[in-house]
Design a protein around this motif. Sequence first.
Motif, PDB file in Angstrom:
ATOM      1  N   ALA A 184      -6.741   3.495  -6.396  1.00 49.02           N
ATOM      2  CA  ALA A 184      -5.901   3.395  -7.582  1.00 49.02           C
ATOM      3  C   ALA A 184      -6.105   1.870  -8.114  1.00 49.02           C
ATOM      4  N   PHE A 185      -5.878   0.857  -7.126  1.00 55.79           N
ATOM      5  CA  PHE A 185      -5.995  -0.399  -7.523  1.00 55.79           C
ATOM      6  C   PHE A 185      -7.386  -0.956  -7.960  1.00 55.79           C
ATOM      7  N   TYR A 212       0.774  -1.272   0.000  1.00 54.56           N
ATOM      8  CA  TYR A 212      -0.112   0.080   0.005  1.00 54.56           C
ATOM      9  C   TYR A 212       0.875   1.265   0.095  1.00 54.56           C
ATOM     10  N   ARG A 213       0.329   2.269  -0.738  1.00 54.22           N
ATOM     11  CA  ARG A 213       1.181   3.554  -0.952  1.00 54.22           C
ATOM     12  C   ARG A 213       0.257   4.471  -0.946  1.00 54.22           C
ATOM     13  N   LEU A 214      -0.038   5.351  -0.106  1.00 54.73           N
ATOM     14  CA  LEU A 214      -1.198   6.503  -0.556  1.00 54.73           C
ATOM     15  C   LEU A 214      -0.769   7.371  -1.706  1.00 54.73           C
ATOM     16  N   ASN A 267      -0.116   4.318  -7.412  1.00 53.04           N
ATOM     17  CA  ASN A 267      -0.826   3.481  -8.818  1.00 53.04           C
ATOM     18  C   ASN A 267       0.278   2.604  -9.640  1.00 53.04           C
ATOM     19  N   SER A 268       1.179   2.135  -9.110  1.00 47.78           N
ATOM     20  CA  SER A 268       2.137   1.029  -9.853  1.00 47.78           C
ATOM     21  C   SER A 268       2.394  -0.189  -8.886  1.00 47.78           C
ATOM     22  N   LEU A 269       3.105  -0.825  -9.526  1.00 46.44           N
ATOM     23  CA  LEU A 269       3.265  -2.349  -8.889  1.00 46.44           C
ATOM     24  C   LEU A 269       4.341  -1.883  -7.599  1.00 46.44           C
TER      25      LEU A 269
END
Length: 171
Positions: free
Chosen positions: A76-77, A62-64, A67-69
Amino acid sequence: MSQWLSCASQFKALLLCSALIGCSSHPNVEFTPQHIISLSKQEKQLKRSLMAVYNVWQGVPYRLGGNSLNGVDCSAFVQTAYQQAMGYQIPRTTLEQVKIGREISYQQASVGDLVFFKTSPKVRHVGVYMGNKQFMHASTSKGIIISKLDNPYWASKYWHMRRVSFSFEPH
């Protein structure tokens, strides 16, 4: 001696209960025979497409704002899952996602519906319903996972579900 046997029996029963409770907390992401029967052909295809997305993204942290791997947040997911599994574009933020489609009851839930939670007075969380009381989402502590809606934490934070109208063509 008989007291010792009684304690040993109680201990075994306690261990068995603990093992069963521990197992019940893990989501079943497999197709169960009963669940396959209850899904329509379209839901089965959609679940396969969503599981293909999940298999790529599983465990991504998770990262606020991510929007990437390398890191992704919940909205975003969900946006990515809709795009990759269904070819359908939805808004980027939970604030905008909660405005699309129409609200449905928990009992009407179908694979692909959006499920929303109020995790604090001003924070909202979103995931994609996978059937069988499960949803995939970006957990702040575990990354991309599949969780159970009837987990006490998620059940206490549940807000509502929304159905987004789209025509699904398997990818």
